[in-house]
Design a protein around this motif. Structure first.
Motif, PDB file in Angstrom:
ATOM      1  N   GLU A 179       0.830  -1.209   0.000  1.00 40.45           N
ATOM      2  CA  GLU A 179       0.000   0.000   0.000  1.00 40.45           C
ATOM      3  C   GLU A 179       0.865   1.260   0.000  1.00 40.45           C
ATOM      4  O   GLU A 179       0.554   2.232  -0.695  1.00 40.45           O
ATOM      5  CB  GLU A 179      -0.918  -0.001   1.223  1.00 40.45           C
ATOM      6  CG  GLU A 179      -2.041  -1.034   1.182  1.00 40.45           C
ATOM      7  CD  GLU A 179      -3.283  -0.503   0.482  1.00 40.45           C
ATOM      8  OE1 GLU A 179      -3.214   0.608  -0.080  1.00 40.45           O
ATOM      9  OE2 GLU A 179      -4.302  -1.210   0.490  1.00 40.45           O
ATOM     10  N   ARG A 184      -0.986   4.480  -1.786  1.00 42.40           N
ATOM     11  CA  ARG A 184      -2.345   4.461  -1.248  1.00 42.40           C
ATOM     12  C   ARG A 184      -2.362   4.786   0.246  1.00 42.40           C
ATOM     13  O   ARG A 184      -3.384   5.228   0.777  1.00 42.40           O
ATOM     14  CB  ARG A 184      -2.981   3.080  -1.466  1.00 42.40           C
ATOM     15  CG  ARG A 184      -2.952   2.553  -2.886  1.00 42.40           C
ATOM     16  CD  ARG A 184      -3.914   3.289  -3.785  1.00 42.40           C
ATOM     17  NE  ARG A 184      -4.107   2.581  -5.059  1.00 42.40           N
ATOM     18  CZ  ARG A 184      -4.770   3.069  -6.098  1.00 42.40           C
ATOM     19  NH1 ARG A 184      -5.313   4.262  -6.023  1.00 42.40           N
ATOM     20  NH2 ARG A 184      -4.909   2.367  -7.217  1.00 42.40           N
ATOM     21  N   THR A 185      -1.235   4.535   0.909  1.00 46.58           N
ATOM     22  CA  THR A 185      -1.106   4.805   2.342  1.00 46.58           C
ATOM     23  C   THR A 185       0.208   5.522   2.591  1.00 46.58           C
ATOM     24  O   THR A 185       1.230   5.182   1.980  1.00 46.58           O
ATOM     25  CB  THR A 185      -1.134   3.494   3.161  1.00 46.58           C
ATOM     26  OG1 THR A 185      -2.352   2.799   2.910  1.00 46.58           O
ATOM     27  CG2 THR A 185      -1.008   3.769   4.653  1.00 46.58           C
TER      28      THR A 185
END
Length: 235
Positions: A179, A184-185
């Protein structure tokens, strides 16, 4: 793959490009993989026979050329001018997949070897302080370790401990690090959640952010690529 039997350029291009595994083989070649073993690392689920067949097809289509290896036995594979012209196509496909293909990460799509292969080629070597750096990645489930040996400009991915001193150790959940790499993170969020832990010098966190290169589609990369794609399809 059976031919579409149309004179349309979209049809003729798809007959070469859209065959199963071919876009991913091109992705690897565009990112600097030339040896058969390197292609296998980036394509861990393709069989050896099928990869050989696809390479033969691409060579026959004039997209790649096979050359005797500069060192050792075997051959290396290189894109021709026609193959290089597919770079924006592969980039646009990846950008579209990043935007519209879904942000979830099913467990069956997670692959530690593939993630490390991607991390290796995105390392920002210029941000590292030492001439030689060794970073160890320890994944929790299933338990497995990898080492990045960085001796600028080379970055090597190692699957066994070669005895070098480790400057940074990364203890991570595989999904969490994936991620982060995908953008995304944020790393700080993963560290706060306990899914990633960094061990090293006092400034290991900021240092990690400097040299850990994200996916080329992260941080607005996908949007920039798609913004440059023409909207008028060829008929």
């Amino acid at each position: 793959m059976p031919e579409y039997g149309q004179f349309c350029p979209v049809s003729r291009g798809a007959e070469i490009f859209a065959e199963r595994w071919t876009p991913l083989i091109l992705r690897e070649l565009l990112n600097g993989s030339h040896r058969f073993s390197e292609l296998q690392l980036g394509l861990p689920r393709i069989s050896r026979n099928l990869l050989t067949q696809r390479l033969v097809s691409l060579e026959s289509a004039g997209v790649i050329e096979r050359r005797p290896a500069e060192r050792g036995r075997g051959f290396s594979y290189h894109l021709t001018a026609a193959g290089e012209d597919l770079r924006p196509v592969v980039q646009a496909l990846g950008a579209w997949g990043y935007r519209w293909g879904g942000a979830d990460l099913p467990p069956k799509q997670l692959d530690a070897v593939l993630l490390m292969w991607f991390i290796r080629r995105r390392v920002q070597v210029q941000a590292l302080r030492r001439h030689r750096n060794v970073i160890r990645f320890d994944f929790r489930r299933p338990r497995r370790s990898f080492w990045l040996r960085i001796d600028p400009p080379a970055v090597d991915l190692c699957f066994t401990d070669e005895g070098f001193d480790v400057e940074v150790a990364v203890d991570a959940d595989l999904a969490a690090l994936t991620e982060v790499w995908l953008g995304r993170t944020r790393l700080a969020e993963a560290i706060a959640a306990g899914s990633i832990r960094l061990d090293g010098e006092a400034d290991v966190g900021p240092s990690f952010v400097r040299w850990f290169g994200l996916s080329p589609f992260a941080g607005g990369g996908a949007d920039r690529i798609l913004a440059g794609v023409g909207r008028a399809p060829e008929r």
